[in-house]
Design an enzyme around this catalytic site. Structure first.
Site, PDB file in Angstrom:
ATOM      1  N   ASP A  63       0.930  -1.301   0.141  1.00  0.00           N
ATOM      2  CA  ASP A  63       0.017  -0.096  -0.082  1.00  0.00           C
ATOM      3  C   ASP A  63       0.729   1.247   0.078  1.00  0.00           C
ATOM      4  O   ASP A  63       1.959   1.359   0.648  1.00  0.00           O
ATOM      5  CB  ASP A  63      -1.036  -0.051   1.162  1.00  0.00           C
ATOM      6  CG  ASP A  63      -1.895   1.187   1.121  1.00  0.00           C
ATOM      7  OD1 ASP A  63      -2.774   0.991   0.502  1.00  0.00           O
ATOM      8  OD2 ASP A  63      -1.846   1.949   1.847  1.00  0.00           O
ATOM      9  N   ILE A  64       0.643   2.304  -0.749  1.00  0.00           N
ATOM     10  CA  ILE A  64       1.289   3.255  -0.762  1.00  0.00           C
ATOM     11  C   ILE A  64       1.029   4.445   0.316  1.00  0.00           C
ATOM     12  O   ILE A  64      -0.151   4.623   0.556  1.00  0.00           O
ATOM     13  CB  ILE A  64       0.875   4.221  -2.396  1.00  0.00           C
ATOM     14  CG1 ILE A  64       1.118   3.444  -3.353  1.00  0.00           C
ATOM     15  CG2 ILE A  64       1.833   5.597  -2.341  1.00  0.00           C
ATOM     16  CD1 ILE A  64       0.929   3.741  -4.748  1.00  0.00           C
ATOM     17  N   ASN A  71      -2.549  12.778  -3.995  1.00  0.00           N
ATOM     18  CA  ASN A  71      -3.664  13.268  -4.908  1.00  0.00           C
ATOM     19  C   ASN A  71      -4.182  14.547  -4.398  1.00  0.00           C
ATOM     20  O   ASN A  71      -4.255  15.339  -5.380  1.00  0.00           O
ATOM     21  CB  ASN A  71      -4.776  12.289  -4.515  1.00  0.00           C
ATOM     22  CG  ASN A  71      -4.514  10.874  -5.567  1.00  0.00           C
ATOM     23  OD1 ASN A  71      -3.570  11.399  -6.634  1.00  0.00           O
ATOM     24  ND2 ASN A  71      -4.989   9.950  -5.403  1.00  0.00           N
ATOM     25  N   ASP A  80      -1.727   9.250 -10.412  1.00  0.00           N
ATOM     26  CA  ASP A  80      -1.754   8.157 -11.597  1.00  0.00           C
ATOM     27  C   ASP A  80      -0.501   7.735 -12.119  1.00  0.00           C
ATOM     28  O   ASP A  80       0.008   6.679 -12.225  1.00  0.00           O
ATOM     29  CB  ASP A  80      -2.693   8.648 -12.839  1.00  0.00           C
ATOM     30  CG  ASP A  80      -4.167   8.228 -12.497  1.00  0.00           C
ATOM     31  OD1 ASP A  80      -4.864   7.896 -11.529  1.00  0.00           O
ATOM     32  OD2 ASP A  80      -5.106   8.939 -13.588  1.00  0.00           O
ATOM     33  N   GLU A 106      -4.777   2.117  -4.517  1.00  0.00           N
ATOM     34  CA  GLU A 106      -3.436   2.194  -4.370  1.00  0.00           C
ATOM     35  C   GLU A 106      -2.723   1.028  -3.753  1.00  0.00           C
ATOM     36  O   GLU A 106      -1.454   0.893  -3.048  1.00  0.00           O
ATOM     37  CB  GLU A 106      -2.975   3.542  -3.645  1.00  0.00           C
ATOM     38  CG  GLU A 106      -3.058   3.478  -2.246  1.00  0.00           C
ATOM     39  CD  GLU A 106      -4.327   3.956  -1.658  1.00  0.00           C
ATOM     40  OE1 GLU A 106      -4.790   4.141  -0.374  1.00  0.00           O
ATOM     41  OE2 GLU A 106      -5.424   4.216  -2.510  1.00  0.00           O
TER      42      GLU A 106
END
Length: 187
Positions: A63-64, A71, A80, A106
Protein backbone atom coordinates in the site's frame (compact mmCIF):
# COMPACT_ATOMS: atom_id res chain seq x y z
CA UNK A 1 -7.53 -13.89 -55.25
CA UNK A 2 -8.39 -10.29 -54.31
CA UNK A 3 -11.60 -11.42 -52.61
CA UNK A 4 -9.80 -14.16 -50.65
CA UNK A 5 -7.01 -11.75 -49.66
CA UNK A 6 -9.61 -9.24 -48.44
CA UNK A 7 -11.40 -11.91 -46.39
CA UNK A 8 -8.08 -13.06 -44.93
CA UNK A 9 -7.20 -9.46 -43.95
CA UNK A 10 -10.60 -9.07 -42.23
CA UNK A 11 -10.10 -12.32 -40.33
CA UNK A 12 -6.65 -11.18 -39.14
CA UNK A 13 -8.18 -7.91 -37.97
CA UNK A 14 -10.85 -9.84 -36.02
CA UNK A 15 -8.18 -12.00 -34.35
CA UNK A 16 -6.20 -8.90 -33.31
CA UNK A 17 -9.34 -7.24 -31.91
CA UNK A 18 -10.25 -10.41 -30.00
CA UNK A 19 -6.75 -10.57 -28.48
CA UNK A 20 -6.98 -6.91 -27.52
CA UNK A 21 -10.35 -7.43 -25.81
CA UNK A 22 -8.97 -10.43 -23.92
CA UNK A 23 -6.00 -8.41 -22.69
CA UNK A 24 -8.22 -5.50 -21.61
CA UNK A 25 -10.33 -7.95 -19.59
CA UNK A 26 -7.37 -9.07 -17.47
CA UNK A 27 -5.07 -6.01 -17.40
CA UNK A 28 -5.54 -2.73 -15.54
CA UNK A 29 -5.31 0.01 -18.14
CA UNK A 30 -3.40 2.42 -15.89
CA UNK A 31 -0.77 0.16 -14.32
CA UNK A 32 -0.66 -2.61 -16.93
CA UNK A 33 -0.92 -5.13 -14.11
CA UNK A 34 -3.56 -7.81 -13.60
CA UNK A 35 -7.00 -6.64 -12.51
CA UNK A 36 -8.24 -7.97 -9.18
CA UNK A 37 -10.62 -10.58 -10.65
CA UNK A 38 -7.96 -12.18 -12.84
CA UNK A 39 -5.34 -11.90 -10.07
CA UNK A 40 -7.60 -13.88 -7.73
CA UNK A 41 -8.16 -16.55 -10.40
CA UNK A 42 -4.40 -16.91 -10.85
CA UNK A 43 -3.93 -17.01 -7.07
CA UNK A 44 -6.49 -19.79 -6.76
CA UNK A 45 -4.68 -21.82 -9.44
CA UNK A 46 -1.36 -21.29 -7.67
CA UNK A 47 -2.89 -22.25 -4.31
CA UNK A 48 -4.16 -25.53 -5.80
CA UNK A 49 -0.65 -26.23 -7.09
CA UNK A 50 0.84 -25.42 -3.67
CA UNK A 51 -1.62 -27.82 -2.02
CA UNK A 52 -0.97 -30.59 -4.52
CA UNK A 53 2.83 -30.42 -4.28
CA UNK A 54 3.02 -29.29 -0.64
CA UNK A 55 4.71 -25.98 -1.51
CA UNK A 56 4.68 -22.62 0.19
CA UNK A 57 2.88 -19.69 -1.38
CA UNK A 58 3.67 -16.16 -0.25
CA UNK A 59 1.40 -13.15 -0.52
CA UNK A 60 2.54 -9.53 -0.27
CA UNK A 61 0.09 -6.67 0.13
CA UNK A 62 1.63 -3.33 -0.81
CA UNK A 63 0.00 0.00 0.00
CA UNK A 64 1.32 3.44 -0.92
CA UNK A 65 1.83 5.54 2.21
CA UNK A 66 -0.08 8.85 2.34
CA UNK A 67 -1.38 8.39 -1.21
CA UNK A 68 -4.51 10.46 -0.50
CA UNK A 69 -2.27 13.36 0.54
CA UNK A 70 -0.31 12.96 -2.71
CA UNK A 71 -3.54 13.11 -4.74
CA UNK A 72 -4.85 16.07 -2.74
CA UNK A 73 -1.61 18.06 -2.98
CA UNK A 74 -0.53 17.31 -6.56
CA UNK A 75 -3.75 16.16 -8.26
CA UNK A 76 -4.98 12.87 -9.63
CA UNK A 77 -2.89 13.00 -12.80
CA UNK A 78 0.26 13.01 -10.66
CA UNK A 79 -1.26 10.25 -8.50
CA UNK A 80 -1.85 8.18 -11.63
CA UNK A 81 1.77 8.71 -12.70
CA UNK A 82 2.91 7.52 -9.25
CA UNK A 83 0.75 4.37 -9.57
CA UNK A 84 2.28 3.62 -12.98
CA UNK A 85 5.81 4.02 -11.65
CA UNK A 86 5.08 1.87 -8.57
CA UNK A 87 3.81 -0.86 -10.94
CA UNK A 88 7.08 -0.70 -12.88
CA UNK A 89 9.11 -0.97 -9.66
CA UNK A 90 7.06 -3.99 -8.58
CA UNK A 91 7.67 -5.72 -11.92
CA UNK A 92 11.40 -4.97 -11.68
CA UNK A 93 11.65 -6.48 -8.20
CA UNK A 94 9.88 -9.81 -8.63
CA UNK A 95 10.79 -12.99 -10.50
CA UNK A 96 9.21 -14.10 -13.76
CA UNK A 97 7.24 -16.83 -11.95
CA UNK A 98 5.80 -14.30 -9.51
CA UNK A 99 2.77 -12.24 -10.45
CA UNK A 100 1.16 -9.07 -9.23
CA UNK A 101 -2.01 -7.10 -9.68
CA UNK A 102 -3.84 -4.04 -8.59
CA UNK A 103 -5.93 -5.10 -5.63
CA UNK A 104 -7.56 -1.76 -4.87
CA UNK A 105 -7.03 1.94 -5.45
CA UNK A 106 -3.42 2.18 -4.32
CA UNK A 107 -3.05 -1.40 -3.10
CA UNK A 108 -1.15 -4.08 -4.96
CA UNK A 109 -1.06 -7.82 -4.30
CA UNK A 110 2.02 -9.85 -5.20
CA UNK A 111 2.07 -13.65 -5.23
CA UNK A 112 5.38 -15.48 -4.83
CA UNK A 113 5.03 -19.20 -5.61
CA UNK A 114 7.23 -21.69 -3.76
CA UNK A 115 8.63 -18.99 -1.46
CA UNK A 116 9.22 -19.30 2.28
CA UNK A 117 8.80 -16.45 4.78
CA UNK A 118 12.43 -15.32 4.69
CA UNK A 119 12.39 -15.09 0.89
CA UNK A 120 9.09 -13.20 0.87
CA UNK A 121 10.32 -10.70 3.49
CA UNK A 122 13.50 -10.23 1.43
CA UNK A 123 11.47 -9.43 -1.71
CA UNK A 124 9.20 -7.10 0.28
CA UNK A 125 12.17 -5.21 1.72
CA UNK A 126 13.85 -4.99 -1.69
CA UNK A 127 10.68 -3.48 -3.13
CA UNK A 128 10.20 -1.13 -0.17
CA UNK A 129 13.78 0.12 -0.53
CA UNK A 130 13.45 0.55 -4.30
CA UNK A 131 10.35 2.70 -3.83
CA UNK A 132 11.93 4.71 -1.00
CA UNK A 133 15.03 5.46 -3.11
CA UNK A 134 13.09 6.29 -6.28
CA UNK A 135 12.22 9.87 -7.16
CA UNK A 136 8.80 9.90 -8.77
CA UNK A 137 8.75 12.31 -11.67
CA UNK A 138 5.28 13.39 -12.70
CA UNK A 139 4.76 16.43 -14.86
CA UNK A 140 6.66 19.22 -13.05
CA UNK A 141 6.79 17.40 -9.73
CA UNK A 142 9.54 15.32 -8.12
CA UNK A 143 8.01 13.33 -5.28
CA UNK A 144 9.33 10.91 -2.67
CA UNK A 145 6.95 8.08 -1.82
CA UNK A 146 7.12 5.10 0.53
CA UNK A 147 5.13 1.88 0.81
CA UNK A 148 4.05 -0.40 3.63
CA UNK A 149 4.10 -4.13 2.93
CA UNK A 150 2.40 -7.03 4.67
CA UNK A 151 3.52 -10.64 4.20
CA UNK A 152 1.68 -13.91 4.75
CA UNK A 153 2.56 -17.50 3.86
CA UNK A 154 0.51 -20.53 2.91
CA UNK A 155 0.15 -22.96 4.66
CA UNK A 156 1.72 -21.45 7.81
CA UNK A 157 -0.64 -18.46 8.13
CA UNK A 158 -3.70 -19.48 6.13
CA UNK A 159 -5.67 -22.43 4.84
CA UNK A 160 -7.40 -20.72 1.90
CA UNK A 161 -6.92 -17.82 -0.49
CA UNK A 162 -9.18 -15.32 1.29
CA UNK A 163 -7.41 -15.95 4.57
CA UNK A 164 -3.97 -15.67 2.94
CA UNK A 165 -4.80 -12.28 1.43
CA UNK A 166 -6.52 -11.10 4.62
CA UNK A 167 -3.47 -12.02 6.75
CA UNK A 168 -1.15 -10.12 4.37
CA UNK A 169 -3.57 -7.17 4.45
CA UNK A 170 -3.66 -7.14 8.26
CA UNK A 171 0.15 -7.35 8.37
CA UNK A 172 0.30 -4.39 5.98
CA UNK A 173 -1.95 -2.36 8.30
CA UNK A 174 0.37 -3.27 11.18
CA UNK A 175 3.29 -1.91 9.11
CA UNK A 176 1.33 1.33 8.70
CA UNK A 177 0.50 1.46 12.43
CA UNK A 178 4.19 0.90 13.27
CA UNK A 179 5.18 4.05 11.36
CA UNK A 180 4.86 3.23 7.64
CA UNK A 181 7.67 2.46 5.17
CA UNK A 182 7.97 -0.94 6.82
CA UNK A 183 7.53 -4.63 6.11
CA UNK A 184 5.57 -6.74 8.58
CA UNK A 185 4.94 -10.46 8.46
CA UNK A 186 1.71 -11.95 9.78
CA UNK A 187 1.83 -13.29 13.37
Amino acid sequence: FTIIAGQFALELQRVKLYEMVQELAIMDGLTEMFVRRYLLERCQDELRRALKYKLNLSCLMVDIDFFKYCNDKYGHLVGDAVLKQIAVLIKENIREVDFAGRHGGEEFCIILPDTILEGAVHVANRLRTAVEQHTFKAYDENIKITVSVGVSIFPDDATDLNQLIDCADQAMYKAKADGRNKVCAWK
